[in-house]
Motif scaffolding. Structure first.
Motif, PDB file in Angstrom:
ATOM      1  N   VAL A 100      90.542 -28.593  77.994  1.00  0.00           N
ATOM      2  CA  VAL A 100      90.731 -27.459  77.082  1.00  0.00           C
ATOM      3  C   VAL A 100      90.154 -27.851  75.731  1.00  0.00           C
ATOM      4  CG1 VAL A 100      92.406 -25.976  75.909  1.00  0.00           C
ATOM      5  CG2 VAL A 100      92.810 -26.698  78.282  1.00  0.00           C
ATOM      6  N   VAL A 101      89.184 -27.061  75.239  1.00  0.00           N
ATOM      7  CA  VAL A 101      88.526 -27.376  73.966  1.00  0.00           C
ATOM      8  C   VAL A 101      88.848 -26.276  72.964  1.00  0.00           C
ATOM      9  CG1 VAL A 101      86.354 -26.264  74.658  1.00  0.00           C
ATOM     10  CG2 VAL A 101      86.350 -27.992  72.832  1.00  0.00           C
ATOM     11  N   THR A 102      89.075 -26.678  71.723  1.00  0.00           N
ATOM     12  CA  THR A 102      89.392 -25.744  70.641  1.00  0.00           C
ATOM     13  C   THR A 102      88.378 -25.909  69.520  1.00  0.00           C
ATOM     14  OG1 THR A 102      91.742 -25.896  71.162  1.00  0.00           O
ATOM     15  CG2 THR A 102      91.149 -24.968  69.028  1.00  0.00           C
ATOM     16  N   CYS A 103      87.814 -24.778  69.067  1.00  0.00           N
ATOM     17  CA  CYS A 103      86.818 -24.807  67.993  1.00  0.00           C
ATOM     18  C   CYS A 103      87.476 -24.516  66.642  1.00  0.00           C
ATOM     19  CB  CYS A 103      85.745 -23.748  68.248  1.00  0.00           C
ATOM     20  SG  CYS A 103      84.430 -24.262  69.380  1.00  0.00           S
ATOM     21  N   PRO A 104      86.834 -24.957  65.565  1.00  0.00           N
ATOM     22  CA  PRO A 104      87.298 -24.544  64.231  1.00  0.00           C
ATOM     23  C   PRO A 104      86.934 -23.080  63.996  1.00  0.00           C
ATOM     24  CG  PRO A 104      85.241 -25.736  64.040  1.00  0.00           C
ATOM     25  CD  PRO A 104      85.636 -25.803  65.500  1.00  0.00           C
ATOM     26  N   GLY A 105      87.404 -22.545  62.901  1.00  0.00           N
ATOM     27  CA  GLY A 105      86.991 -21.192  62.524  1.00  0.00           C
ATOM     28  C   GLY A 105      85.545 -21.171  62.056  1.00  0.00           C
ATOM     29  N   ASN A 163      83.994 -32.257  84.585  1.00  0.00           N
ATOM     30  CA  ASN A 163      84.435 -30.885  84.357  1.00  0.00           C
ATOM     31  C   ASN A 163      84.215 -30.526  82.887  1.00  0.00           C
ATOM     32  OD1 ASN A 163      85.640 -30.606  87.086  1.00  0.00           O
ATOM     33  ND2 ASN A 163      87.090 -32.120  86.318  1.00  0.00           N
ATOM     34  N   THR A 164      83.806 -29.286  82.633  1.00  0.00           N
ATOM     35  CA  THR A 164      83.478 -28.887  81.265  1.00  0.00           C
ATOM     36  C   THR A 164      84.161 -27.573  80.889  1.00  0.00           C
ATOM     37  OG1 THR A 164      81.497 -27.638  81.925  1.00  0.00           O
ATOM     38  CG2 THR A 164      81.206 -29.974  81.426  1.00  0.00           C
ATOM     39  N   SER A 165      84.280 -27.361  79.588  1.00  0.00           N
ATOM     40  CA  SER A 165      84.682 -26.068  79.026  1.00  0.00           C
ATOM     41  C   SER A 165      84.051 -25.957  77.645  1.00  0.00           C
ATOM     42  CB  SER A 165      86.203 -25.935  78.956  1.00  0.00           C
ATOM     43  OG  SER A 165      86.752 -26.928  78.117  1.00  0.00           O
ATOM     44  N   THR A 166      83.917 -24.724  77.167  1.00  0.00           N
ATOM     45  CA  THR A 166      83.221 -24.494  75.897  1.00  0.00           C
ATOM     46  C   THR A 166      84.020 -23.563  74.990  1.00  0.00           C
ATOM     47  OG1 THR A 166      81.975 -22.597  76.768  1.00  0.00           O
ATOM     48  CG2 THR A 166      80.959 -24.776  76.985  1.00  0.00           C
ATOM     49  N   CYS A 167      83.670 -23.607  73.710  1.00  0.00           N
ATOM     50  CA  CYS A 167      84.150 -22.636  72.724  1.00  0.00           C
ATOM     51  C   CYS A 167      83.048 -22.470  71.690  1.00  0.00           C
ATOM     52  CB  CYS A 167      85.465 -23.075  72.084  1.00  0.00           C
ATOM     53  SG  CYS A 167      85.364 -24.593  71.086  1.00  0.00           S
ATOM     54  N   THR A 168      83.133 -21.418  70.886  1.00  0.00           N
ATOM     55  CA  THR A 168      82.058 -21.134  69.927  1.00  0.00           C
ATOM     56  C   THR A 168      82.636 -20.760  68.560  1.00  0.00           C
ATOM     57  OG1 THR A 168      81.929 -18.800  70.557  1.00  0.00           O
ATOM     58  CG2 THR A 168      80.480 -20.339  71.722  1.00  0.00           C
ATOM     59  N   PHE A 169      81.808 -20.937  67.535  1.00  0.00           N
ATOM     60  CA  PHE A 169      82.102 -20.446  66.191  1.00  0.00           C
ATOM     61  C   PHE A 169      80.776 -20.216  65.487  1.00  0.00           C
ATOM     62  CE2 PHE A 169      81.809 -25.009  65.870  1.00  0.00           C
ATOM     63  CZ  PHE A 169      81.166 -25.260  64.658  1.00  0.00           C
ATOM     64  N   ASP A 170      80.803 -19.467  64.398  1.00  0.00           N
ATOM     65  CA  ASP A 170      79.578 -19.141  63.675  1.00  0.00           C
ATOM     66  C   ASP A 170      79.459 -19.953  62.389  1.00  0.00           C
ATOM     67  OD1 ASP A 170      78.767 -17.258  65.517  1.00  0.00           O
ATOM     68  OD2 ASP A 170      79.675 -15.567  64.446  1.00  0.00           O
ATOM     69  N   VAL A 171      78.216 -20.281  62.051  1.00  0.00           N
ATOM     70  CA  VAL A 171      77.896 -20.857  60.743  1.00  0.00           C
ATOM     71  C   VAL A 171      77.173 -19.776  59.948  1.00  0.00           C
ATOM     72  CG1 VAL A 171      76.567 -22.596  59.502  1.00  0.00           C
ATOM     73  CG2 VAL A 171      77.751 -23.214  61.612  1.00  0.00           C
TER      74      VAL A 171
END
Length: 204
Positions: A100-105, A163-171
């Motif tokens: 489980v991966v968590t991205c910053p804002g 095993n992989t998982s992804t998350c995204t955020f904008d710059v």
């Protein structure tokens, strides 16, 4: 003359024939806590005996992250008369649970005078948890990439089993560099009414 006599003998029937233990290989999958269990009968591949039912025991029935891969497990088949036989099964322990991966804002950055910004390494801003071990975090686009506008960053967490998982955020780029004003002198001529006008761009 028809005379008879009788006696009684005790005939003891004994089973000394061992059963035939037959194993089968199995694959088990770790749960969210990194554990898996089997029963001895799970690795029985059709063991037989000459006299009745069998009971089974296994040398190992509990597995965890330390057992990932193949494990040799001994199956013991015991008949009702205490005769035993053994065989070996391969228990493959597999982890198919993604981390489980968590991205910053979203991040706001300031571009340079050319309206460009070089992406830093944002992986330290992400967090990942996994049922088995530590998941590594990578970033795309990679650190060092030059961007000129709003860009979506993808963080990917990969555990030791692949095993992989992804998350995204904008710059988002916020231009804080003031423009450079350059003036020029102009001459304006009065008209017949004694008036003259200029536009702001006349002075640029």
């Amino acid at each position: 003359s028809g005379n008879t006599a009788n006696c009684t003998a005790v005939v003891t029937v004994s089973d000394t024939v061992s059963p035939t233990a037959v194993c089968q290989n199995v694959t088990v999958f770790l749960d969210g806590s990194g554990n898996a269990t089997i029963t001895a009968s799970d690795i029985d591949g059709g063991s037989t005996d000459n006299c009745g039912a069998l009971t089974f025991s296994a040398s190992q029935t509990a597995f965890n992250c330390a057992n990932l891969g193949t494990n040799s497990v001994t199956l013991t088949a015991t008949d009702g008369n205490g005769n035993t036989d053994n065989c070996a099964a391969v228990v493959t322990v597999s982890d198919t649970i993604s981390p489980v991966v968590t991205c910053p804002g979203n991040q706001t950055e300031s571009p340079n005078a050319s309206c460009q910004f070089v992406l830093p390494d944002y992986t330290a801003l992400g967090a990942a948890t996994d049922n088995c071990g530590t998941a590594a975090i990578t970033q795309s686009p990679a650190a060092g990439t030059t961007i000129t506008g709003t860009t979506t960053i993808t963080l990917t967490a990969t555990d030791p089993s692949g095993n992989t998982s992804t998350c995204t955020f904008d710059v988002n780029l916020l231009d804080t560099t003031a423009p450079t004003a350059v003036c020029q002198n102009v001459t304006a001529f009065l008209d017949g009414a004694g008036n003259a006008t200029i536009t702001p761009s006349d002075l640029d």
